[in-house]
Each structure stands twice: as structure tokens, then as C-alpha cells.
Design a protein around this motif. Structure first.
Motif, PDB file in Angstrom:
ATOM      1  N   GLY A   1     -52.211 -27.787 -20.320  1.00 56.03           N
ATOM      2  CA  GLY A   1     -51.344 -27.307 -19.493  1.00 56.03           C
ATOM      3  C   GLY A   1     -50.288 -28.407 -18.992  1.00 56.03           C
ATOM      4  O   GLY A   1     -51.118 -29.387 -19.522  1.00 56.03           O
TER       5      GLY A   1
ATOM      6  N   THR B   1     -48.850 -24.403 -21.690  1.00 55.48           N
ATOM      7  CA  THR B   1     -48.039 -23.456 -20.478  1.00 55.48           C
ATOM      8  C   THR B   1     -48.306 -24.522 -18.706  1.00 55.48           C
ATOM      9  O   THR B   1     -49.304 -25.706 -18.051  1.00 55.48           O
ATOM     10  CB  THR B   1     -49.577 -23.101 -19.947  1.00 55.48           C
ATOM     11  OG1 THR B   1     -49.533 -22.126 -18.497  1.00 55.48           O
ATOM     12  CG2 THR B   1     -51.081 -23.676 -19.142  1.00 55.48           C
ATOM     13  N   ASN B   2     -47.226 -23.976 -17.553  1.00 54.36           N
ATOM     14  CA  ASN B   2     -46.986 -24.343 -16.902  1.00 54.36           C
ATOM     15  C   ASN B   2     -47.786 -24.069 -15.466  1.00 54.36           C
ATOM     16  O   ASN B   2     -47.562 -23.506 -14.349  1.00 54.36           O
ATOM     17  CB  ASN B   2     -45.528 -24.297 -16.575  1.00 54.36           C
ATOM     18  CG  ASN B   2     -45.464 -24.956 -14.992  1.00 54.36           C
ATOM     19  OD1 ASN B   2     -45.992 -26.095 -14.723  1.00 54.36           O
ATOM     20  ND2 ASN B   2     -44.874 -24.370 -14.256  1.00 54.36           N
ATOM     21  N   THR B   3     -48.504 -22.922 -15.387  1.00 51.97           N
ATOM     22  CA  THR B   3     -49.554 -23.062 -15.012  1.00 51.97           C
ATOM     23  C   THR B   3     -50.373 -23.578 -13.834  1.00 51.97           C
ATOM     24  O   THR B   3     -50.562 -24.414 -13.958  1.00 51.97           O
ATOM     25  CB  THR B   3     -50.861 -21.915 -15.427  1.00 51.97           C
ATOM     26  OG1 THR B   3     -51.750 -21.476 -14.408  1.00 51.97           O
ATOM     27  CG2 THR B   3     -51.937 -22.754 -16.339  1.00 51.97           C
ATOM     28  N   SER B   4     -50.142 -22.585 -12.764  1.00 55.75           N
ATOM     29  CA  SER B   4     -50.850 -24.377 -11.557  1.00 55.75           C
ATOM     30  C   SER B   4     -52.206 -24.454 -11.390  1.00 55.75           C
ATOM     31  O   SER B   4     -52.800 -25.297 -10.552  1.00 55.75           O
ATOM     32  CB  SER B   4     -50.331 -23.796  -9.859  1.00 55.75           C
ATOM     33  OG  SER B   4     -49.972 -22.580  -9.671  1.00 55.75           O
TER      34      SER B   4
ATOM     35  N   LEU C   1     -54.864 -21.712 -13.433  1.00 58.26           N
ATOM     36  CA  LEU C   1     -55.214 -20.395 -14.265  1.00 58.26           C
ATOM     37  C   LEU C   1     -55.941 -21.222 -15.319  1.00 58.26           C
ATOM     38  O   LEU C   1     -55.796 -22.446 -16.156  1.00 58.26           O
ATOM     39  CB  LEU C   1     -54.808 -19.470 -14.478  1.00 58.26           C
ATOM     40  CG  LEU C   1     -53.765 -18.398 -13.636  1.00 58.26           C
ATOM     41  CD1 LEU C   1     -52.477 -17.570 -14.284  1.00 58.26           C
ATOM     42  CD2 LEU C   1     -54.507 -17.484 -13.212  1.00 58.26           C
TER      43      LEU C   1
ATOM     44  N   GLU D   1     -46.991 -16.044 -12.350  1.00 62.35           N
ATOM     45  CA  GLU D   1     -48.149 -16.531 -12.513  1.00 62.35           C
ATOM     46  C   GLU D   1     -49.305 -15.565 -12.709  1.00 62.35           C
ATOM     47  O   GLU D   1     -50.044 -14.870 -11.810  1.00 62.35           O
ATOM     48  CB  GLU D   1     -48.609 -17.767 -11.356  1.00 62.35           C
ATOM     49  CG  GLU D   1     -49.844 -18.287 -11.260  1.00 62.35           C
ATOM     50  CD  GLU D   1     -49.805 -19.690 -12.200  1.00 62.35           C
ATOM     51  OE1 GLU D   1     -48.952 -19.777 -12.706  1.00 62.35           O
ATOM     52  OE2 GLU D   1     -50.678 -20.705 -11.864  1.00 62.35           O
ATOM     53  N   ASP D   2     -49.308 -14.682 -13.519  1.00 57.78           N
ATOM     54  CA  ASP D   2     -49.590 -13.625 -14.048  1.00 57.78           C
ATOM     55  C   ASP D   2     -51.308 -14.392 -15.675  1.00 57.78           C
ATOM     56  O   ASP D   2     -50.681 -13.731 -16.821  1.00 57.78           O
ATOM     57  CB  ASP D   2     -49.199 -12.618 -14.432  1.00 57.78           C
ATOM     58  CG  ASP D   2     -49.731 -11.375 -14.060  1.00 57.78           C
ATOM     59  OD1 ASP D   2     -50.950 -11.084 -13.424  1.00 57.78           O
ATOM     60  OD2 ASP D   2     -50.265 -10.860 -15.088  1.00 57.78           O
ATOM     61  N   MET D   3     -52.125 -13.570 -15.092  1.00 57.58           N
ATOM     62  CA  MET D   3     -53.416 -14.375 -16.538  1.00 57.58           C
ATOM     63  C   MET D   3     -52.866 -13.421 -17.511  1.00 57.58           C
ATOM     64  O   MET D   3     -53.168 -13.312 -19.083  1.00 57.58           O
ATOM     65  CB  MET D   3     -54.576 -14.143 -16.275  1.00 57.58           C
ATOM     66  CG  MET D   3     -55.853 -14.264 -17.067  1.00 57.58           C
ATOM     67  SD  MET D   3     -55.286 -15.759 -18.097  1.00 57.58           S
ATOM     68  CE  MET D   3     -56.323 -16.698 -17.492  1.00 57.58           C
TER      69      MET D   3
ATOM     70  N   HIS E   1     -48.384 -29.136 -15.689  1.00 62.51           N
ATOM     71  CA  HIS E   1     -48.252 -28.723 -14.748  1.00 62.51           C
ATOM     72  C   HIS E   1     -47.042 -29.282 -13.972  1.00 62.51           C
ATOM     73  O   HIS E   1     -47.266 -30.327 -13.476  1.00 62.51           O
ATOM     74  CB  HIS E   1     -49.354 -28.375 -13.935  1.00 62.51           C
ATOM     75  CG  HIS E   1     -49.487 -27.749 -12.502  1.00 62.51           C
ATOM     76  ND1 HIS E   1     -50.068 -28.237 -11.382  1.00 62.51           N
ATOM     77  CD2 HIS E   1     -48.357 -27.371 -11.855  1.00 62.51           C
ATOM     78  CE1 HIS E   1     -49.828 -27.918  -9.807  1.00 62.51           C
ATOM     79  NE2 HIS E   1     -48.993 -26.881 -10.606  1.00 62.51           N
TER      80      HIS E   1
ATOM     81  N   LYS F   1     -49.801 -14.516 -19.136  1.00 62.95           N
ATOM     82  CA  LYS F   1     -49.472 -15.654 -20.349  1.00 62.95           C
ATOM     83  C   LYS F   1     -49.957 -15.306 -20.904  1.00 62.95           C
ATOM     84  O   LYS F   1     -50.221 -15.598 -22.036  1.00 62.95           O
ATOM     85  CB  LYS F   1     -50.497 -16.464 -19.503  1.00 62.95           C
ATOM     86  CG  LYS F   1     -49.269 -16.962 -17.680  1.00 62.95           C
ATOM     87  CD  LYS F   1     -49.844 -18.059 -16.920  1.00 62.95           C
ATOM     88  CE  LYS F   1     -49.167 -18.278 -16.608  1.00 62.95           C
ATOM     89  NZ  LYS F   1     -47.790 -19.212 -16.089  1.00 62.95           N
TER      90      LYS F   1
END
Ligand SMILES: CCCCCCCCCCCCC[C@H](O)CC(=O)SCCNC(=O)CCNC(=O)[C@H](O)C(C)(C)COP(=O)(O)OP(=O)(O)OC[C@H]1O[C@@H](n2cnc3c(N)ncnc32)[C@H](O)[C@@H]1OP(=O)(O)O
Length: 684
Positions: free
Chosen positions: A391, A369-372, A374, A345-347, A393, A350
Motif C-alpha cells: 500500500g 494501492t492508494n487505499t486508505s 482496505l 475506494e471500492d474493493m 497511502h 480495486k
């Protein structure tokens, strides 16, 4: 609503007709009463068969009738009349026979089921019990233990050959019921229907049939009008309603065609990537699983194979191992239909992955994206086709948890949303489409909830006190046990990214104020001590060893809190369960109203299903927004105002304008909120 015909000269055939599931509406019940009478009075008819049209026997009582003035023949006497018939009556079961549908079949003299039929009594999941004789007839037919299992869990069974049935042999009935009651109370987390189910079956096992039926009726009368039954029936419809998604630009589920996805890729094989790979392969898709670190790739391959094998063993099928190919080269995803990025989880990282994907993937590939938390739109801007980015998620463990937040950005195309929603459905997820904002819906609402929990510790509470109040409310875990499980470092990293958590004393501002508002650094201070929760063996609680799950109260933490309060001149006061619930839940609910106001969620049902399926909100309380409507919006507003006056430096406690607006409009029922929201938007 029930068709009658005579077949082979002597068989009266009654076909239930009420699409889509032949629910026992008033018209169907009337149809059954009329056609049974007709068959019994026709001297040519020697036997009667009851079946359902379109491959489904019957989905049970019509749940939509429950909130209304019910009319038409009653189920109990209707089924009695069938049982009392002087001609043999057979239930021919295809598809589902659930609830009242199965009770109807139990009133018949014989039941023949297709080998793929599904039989069950799911009333408990609606806050009810099978009150058309189900709790009395089923134990008599299959024995007390098997009946208890079906009735208290609501889980359906496949039709089986009788030789595969376990032989029911209850030895000590009292011990059996005590054991079951204990188990049911524990898993029910405050739900009353499962307990009533056990009481009704106990009556079947210990009393004559007529008294058992009386007890069943009495218990049902209590459940039928309960708030829990309303909440659970609301959840039944809300779960289905969220699939009919819409976006603020007018795009909708029924006008947006999904594209088929046969081959997908997952980038990054940490915990989330592994679970997503398993979920995709179990759905039958071909998956390319990419992890650039060689060692991590090998570990992931072993872990994913183990997960697939265990899952296949449980379901009695072959593991879908051959569906997955592993690669350490991102170029391997060139010809897939859809990619799910699940890297750290780092912009920065990603963004790099999205730039690579944009140049590798063939045109038209959906990039998810599976970001939670961002910004999905920022990631979309790294590609040539931002309309293909959404996304997805997932919630950990991704192959188990039912929730999927499908996050659309301002440029996501309706087709991309429709495709992600359909893929989620195929994976067996409850998929909810939501707009793009920090934390989306679920994690955005978690922030004020957790913030209140931290403030309560500062003011005198302990993690145990806060957790107990939330667990008694029905959450499987309180906020601090949950934080220990998921890892305190996760939130710490986010707070650091937001410029909130700074090691030691922050420069130029009081320790408990950040960005002009009240802030609790408690979580940061624990992280600075290396207390990350279960994984380090210490967090808000202590554990026997790192990785252990048994939380024990930690004297160190208590004296740390005392020291912290003394250092900041805080005087501990007595805090009760009600204050914990009021502050944590109303702060969360207030943010839910803001989310509706901002158009991030289309309706309260979306928020509620996210909380029920993703965050352990007790289903028998219907989700946070339903809960607010049950408590009364006026009361929620009044409590928020009260706490905001006491804590004016906490903006999350300031009642939002939609809540004011709803109360000013007379606190309409939840299904009318969308009208108020529409009006609010049209005036903005
Ligand atoms: C003062 C107090 C007095 C108290 C005394 C009162 C006494 C009252 C007497 C009652 C007697 C008790 C009778 C009985 O015991 C109670 C019941 O039977 S409760 C109902 C139990 N049945 C269920 O819970 C089954 C629910 N349905 C399903 O699980 C599934 O729908 C299915 C049947 C397995 C089919 O699944 P799918 O093919 O996936 O289809 P969907 O789920 O998408 O459904 C399609 C569509 O149909 C709607 N629907 C489904 N079941 C019902 C139903 N039973 N009633 C009404 N509508 C139903 C569903 O909502 C979908 O529509 P959509 O929402 O998408 O518009």
C-alpha cells in the motif's frame, strides 16, 4: 574536533570536524576555543578563516546534548571572543549554516557563502530560540523585518547577492511588532517559541546589545526546559528514525535494497490520482496517467497541468508537463517499474484493477494501492506475485501533504517495502512503514477519536464546543470542521460497507447499538438529509454556498440534536473542554497502544509522525504517544478506566493490555517502550 592549519603563510584556517553535520558538540566548541586562541597568538597569522569539513559549515548546536548535563565551553562567550578578536575572522560557508552554526558565522567579522549555501535559524522548530546572540546580531545585520521572518519561521534562505536583498525600512516599530506578534500567535497554535522569538528581536530593536543579550538568555532559559522544546526535539529525531523501518519478520531498512524506479503509472485520476501524478512528475519520474472515462481524463489533464504550472511558478523552475503521458487504456502501463492504483475506494473495483495489472505489467513490476483502509493482502491475492504488492497511502492533497503510509501485507517482500519507502523519500514525503489492518495506523486511530466526538454530541455537547477544545489544544481544525471538509459521505460509505449504517431504524436492534456495542447514528442521519459538509453547503455547520469554506454555527443542527436526544431519552448535561480532550485523545491514544501491541507500527515514533504529518496533531505536543508519555501513562490509564466504567458499552475506552503492562513496568520513558513490547510479543 576543530583542525588548525596555516595556509598561504598568514591565514589561520580552522576546520570544524564533527560528521555528519559538524554540530557544535562540547568537543567542537573546545576545539574552536583552542584553535582561535592559537591563531590569535601566532604573530605570523594576519587573518583567520573558519569553515566546516565535507561541504557543510555547521548544523548548529548538538541537539543530542540538550537533554544531558552539558559540559565544555559555552557558545555565547566563545562567539563573543571571536567577535572581539583583534584579527579579522571570516566564516567561509559551504552547505548549511544553521542555528548555532549561523550564530557562529554572525560572530565572525565577515561571511562568504557559496551560492548554494543554506542559512537559517531553525531553533523555533525545536521549541527554542537562537540564544547564542542570533536574535541580537541578525536584526543588526539584516534589519528587524527580515530577521523576524527568519527567526520566527525557522525557514532557511539560500545565499544571495546583496543587490537582491530588500532594503529593511521599518516605519513604525510598535505597529510592526504588534502585527508580527498577532500573525505569529495565530500560526503558532499554542507554541511558545515563536512568541519568545518576537520578544527577543524586539529587545534587539529597542534595547542596547548587552540588555538584548540578557533578554535572549532569559527567554531561552524558559524555553530550554519546556515540555514543548522536548516535544519538538523528539519530533526532529523521530522524523529521521521512521526511515529506519523494520517489519515483524525481521526485514529492515539496512538489509533491504530498493529497486530504482524511473517510470511509474497512476491508475484513476480523481482527486488523489491527480495529486499523486503531480508528486511523481515533480520528482522527475516519467508517469503514465490512466483514466478510463474520457471526460474525466480530459478534466484531469487540465487540472494536473494547472497544478504543475502553479507549483513550478512558486519554485521558479520549468513545469514538468512533458514527464506525463495520459491514456484511457490500462494497457499503456505494460512497461513501467511501479504502478499506483488510485481508483474509487471500492474493493470490487480495486480487485478488478489488480487482476488486470497482474496480466498486463511485465514481470517484477511493483503494484501499489492508494487505499486508505482496505485490505492490502486481499488485493495482493489477486495477482501472481503478492510479494510485489504494497500500500502507498497518500494524504490529500497528495502533492502537498508530507505523509505517506507504506503498508506491507504478510506477503510483501522487503524489496517492495524498501522501494516504496525510497520513492516516498524522493517525493519529499515522511514515509512510515506500517502493517496491514483496517485503517492501517492513521485512520484506525481516527475511528475511536471520532466515535467519542459523536457520543459527546449525544450527551450534550455541540460541534462548536468539541471543535473549540481540540483547536485550543493545537489542531488546525476540530473533528467536525474536518469532517465537513473531507465530506461526511466518505465515512458513511465505509460504515455502510461495514454493515453499520442503515437508512432509518435498524431492524431488530436499538437505534444506538450496533454489533453489540454503543453506536451513534448521528453522522448517518445527517447524510440521509444530504448534508455531506462543505461540498453541499451543509454538514455539522452551515456554509454560504456549496464549496464555501467559512463554517457558521447552524441553528438547524442544534435543534436537530435536541430532537434526537429527546427521541432517545437522553438528557443533555454540561460538558467541559477537559472532558472533550480526555475522551477524544485518550481513546485515540489507547488505540495507538493497541496498534503497538499488534505489531502494526514498529514503535511509538511511527505513530507520532503519522499524526504530526498527516492528521494535524500539534508538533509542539510531539504526537499522541509522546503526549501520553508527557501526561503520564498512569494518568492516561486512570482516565480511561474512569470513562470506561461510565461507558462500559464502548470497548475503545477499555485500557489495552500494553498500557497496563507499561504502567506495571513503572511507566518507562518512550524510547524504552520497544523493550516492553518485545517482551509482550515473546510471551504471546
Ligand atoms: C536551566 C536552563 C538554562 C537554559 C540556557 C541553556 C542555554 C544553552 C545554550 C544554547 C545556545 C543556543 C545555540 C543555538 O541557538 C541552538 C541551536 O543551534 S539548536 C540547533 C539548530 N540546528 C538545526 O535545527 C539543524 C538541524 N539539522 C538539519 O536541519 C539537517 O540535519 C541539516 C543540517 C540541514 C542536514 O540535513 P541532511 O543532510 O538531510 O541530514 P539529516 O537531517 O539526515 O542529518 C544527518 C544526521 O545528523 C543528525 N543531526 C543533524 N543536525 C544535528 C544537530 N544540530 N545536532 C545533533 N544531530 C544532528 C541527524 O539527527 C541525523 O542523524 P540520525 O538522526 O539520522 O542519526
Amino acid at each position: 574536533m576543530a583542525k588548525y592549519s596555516r595556509v598561504s603563510e598568514s591565514v589561520g584556517l580552522i576546520t570544524l570536524q564533527n560528521p555528519p553535520v559538524n554540530a557544535l558538540s562540547a568537543a567542537v566548541r573546545q576545539g574552536i576555543v583552542d584553535t582561535v586562541e592559537r591563531a590569535l597568538s601566532d604573530p605570523k597569522v594576519k587573518s583567520v578563516v573558519i569553515c566546516g569539513q565535507n561541504g557543510i559549515f555547521c548544523g548548529g548546536a548538538d541537539i543530542k546534548e540538550f537533554g544531558t548535563n552539558m559540559s565544555g565551553p559555552l557558545l555565547v562567550p566563545m562567539i563573543h571572543a571571536i567577535e572581539a578578536a583583534n584579527k579579522p575572522v571570516v566564516a567561509a560557508i559551504e552547505g548549511s549554516a544553521l542555528g548555532g552554526g549561523l550564530e557562529l558565522a554572525l560572530g565572525c567579522h565577515y561571511r562568504i557563502a557559496h551560492s548554494k549555501a543554506r542559512l537559517g535559524l531553525p531553533e523555533v522548530t525545536l521549541g527554542l530560540l537562537p540564544a547564542a546572540g542570533g536574535t541580537q546580531r541578525l536584526p543588526r545585520l539584516i534589519g528587524v523585518p527580515a530577521a523576524l521572518d527568519l527567526i520566527t519561521t525557522g525557514k532557511p534562505l539560500d545565499a544571495r547577492r546583496i543587490s537582491t536583498y530588500p532594503c529593511p525600512r521599518p516605519s513604525d516599530l510598535d505597529a510592526l511588532f504588534e502585527g508580527v506578534m498577532e500573525k505569529v500567535r495565530q500560526s503558532a497554535r499554542g507554541a511558545i517559541a515563536p512568541v519568545a522569538c518576537v520578544q527577543a528581536v524586539r529587545a534587539a530593536a529597542t534595547q542596547p546589545y548587552t540588555q538584548g543579550m540578557e533578554r535572549e538568555k532569559e527567554l531561552m532559559a524558559t524555553l530550554f526546559t519546556s515540555g514543548q522544546a522536548r516535544a519538538l526535539q523528539y519530533c526532529f529525531f523521530a522524523q529521521r528514525a521512521v526511515s529506519r523501518w523494520s517489519m515483524p519478520n525481521g526485514a529492515r531498512w539496512d538489509t533491504s535494497k530498493p529497486r530504482p524506479v524511473h517510470k511509474a503509472a497512476v491508475i484513476g485520476l480523481g482527486t488523489m490520482g491527480r495529486g499523486i501524478t503531480v508528486a511523481l512528475a515533480q520528482t522527475g519520474l516519467s508517469v503514465i496517467a490512466v483514466e478510463t472515462q474520457e471526460k474525466q481524463l480530459m478534466d484531469a489533464k487540465q487540472a494536473v497541468s494547472g497544478m504543475l504550472e502553479r507549483g513550478a511558478r512558486r519554485r521558479g523552475v520549468a513545469p514538468a508537463l512533458d514527464k506525463i503521458s495520459y491514456s484511457h487504456d490500462i494497457q499503456a502501463v505494460a512497461d513501467v517499474d511501479l504502478v499506483i492504483e488510485a481508483v474509487f475506494e471500492d474493493m470490487g473495483l480495486k480487485k478488478k484493477v489488480f487482476q488486470q495489472l497482474a496480466s498486463i505489467c511485465r514481470p517484477g513490476t511493483f503494484l501499489c494501492t492508494n487505499t486508505s483502509a482496505l485490505d492490502v493482502d486481499h488485493l495482493a491475492s489477486q495477482t501472481h506475485n503478492p510479494e510485489l504488492v504494497v500500500g502507498m497511502h497518500f494524504f490529500a492533497p497528495a502533492h502537498v501533504m508530507k505523509l505517506l503510509e507504506v503498508v506491507y501485507g504478510p506477503r510483501s517482500s522487503p524489496q517492495a517495502v524498501a522501494t516504496a519507502m525510497q520513492l516516498g523519500k524522493k517525493m519529499g514525503k515522511v514515509s512510515v512503514a506500517v502493517g496491514n489492518c483496517p485503517g492501517f495506523v492513521g485512520n484506525r486511530m481516527l475511528k475511536p477519536y471520532m466515535e467519542q466526538a459523536f457520543f459527546l454530541l449525544e450527551e450534550g455537547a455541540t460541534p462548536e464546543l468539541v471543535d473549540r477544545a481540540l483547536e485550543e489544544f493545537g489542531f488546525p481544525m476540530g473533528v467536525f470542521r474536518m469532517s465537513d471538509l473531507s465530506g461526511l459521505d466518505v465515512g458513511w460509505r465505509v460504515r455502510k460497507g461495514d454493515g453499520l449504517a442503515e437508512p432509518g431504524a435498524p431492524s431488530g436492534q436499538p437505534a444506538r447499538i450496533r454489533q453489540g456495542r454503543r453506536y451513534s447514528p448521528l453522522g448517518d442521519l445527517l447524510c440521509e438529509q444530504g448534508r455531506f459538509g462543505q461540498k453541499t453547503g451543509q454538514g455539522w455547520y452551515q456554509y454560504n454556498k456549496p464549496g464555501s469554506q467559512v463554517a457558521r454555527s447552524d441553528p438547524w443542527l442544534h435543534s436537530f440534536l435536541e430532537g434526537y436526544r429527546a427521541q432517545h431519552g437522553l438528557v443533555a448535561r454540561r460538558i467541559d473542554n477537559q472532558e472533550v480532550l480526555d475522551r477524544c485523545l485518550y481513546a485515540l491514544i489507547n488505540e495507538g497502544f493497541r496498534i503497538l501491541e499488534d505489531g502494526i507500527a514498529a514503535g511509538p515514533e511511527d505513530i507520532d509522525m503519522i499524526y504530526v504529518f498527516g492528521y494535524g496533531w500539534p508538533r509542539h505536543r510531539g504526537g499522541p504517544m509522546f503526549y501520553a508519555s508527557m501526561v503520564g501513562l498512569g494518568k492516561v490509564l486512570e482516565r480511561l478506566e474512569h470513562y470506561h466504567q461510565a461507558h462500559p458499552d464502548v470497548p475503545y475506552l477499555k485500557p489495552c493490555s500494553l498500557l497496563w503492562r507499561l504502567v506495571a513496568s513503572g511507566s518507562p520513558p518512550l524510547h524504552k517502550w520497544r523493550e516492553v513490547i518485545r517482551k509482550l510479543h515473546s510471551q504471546l
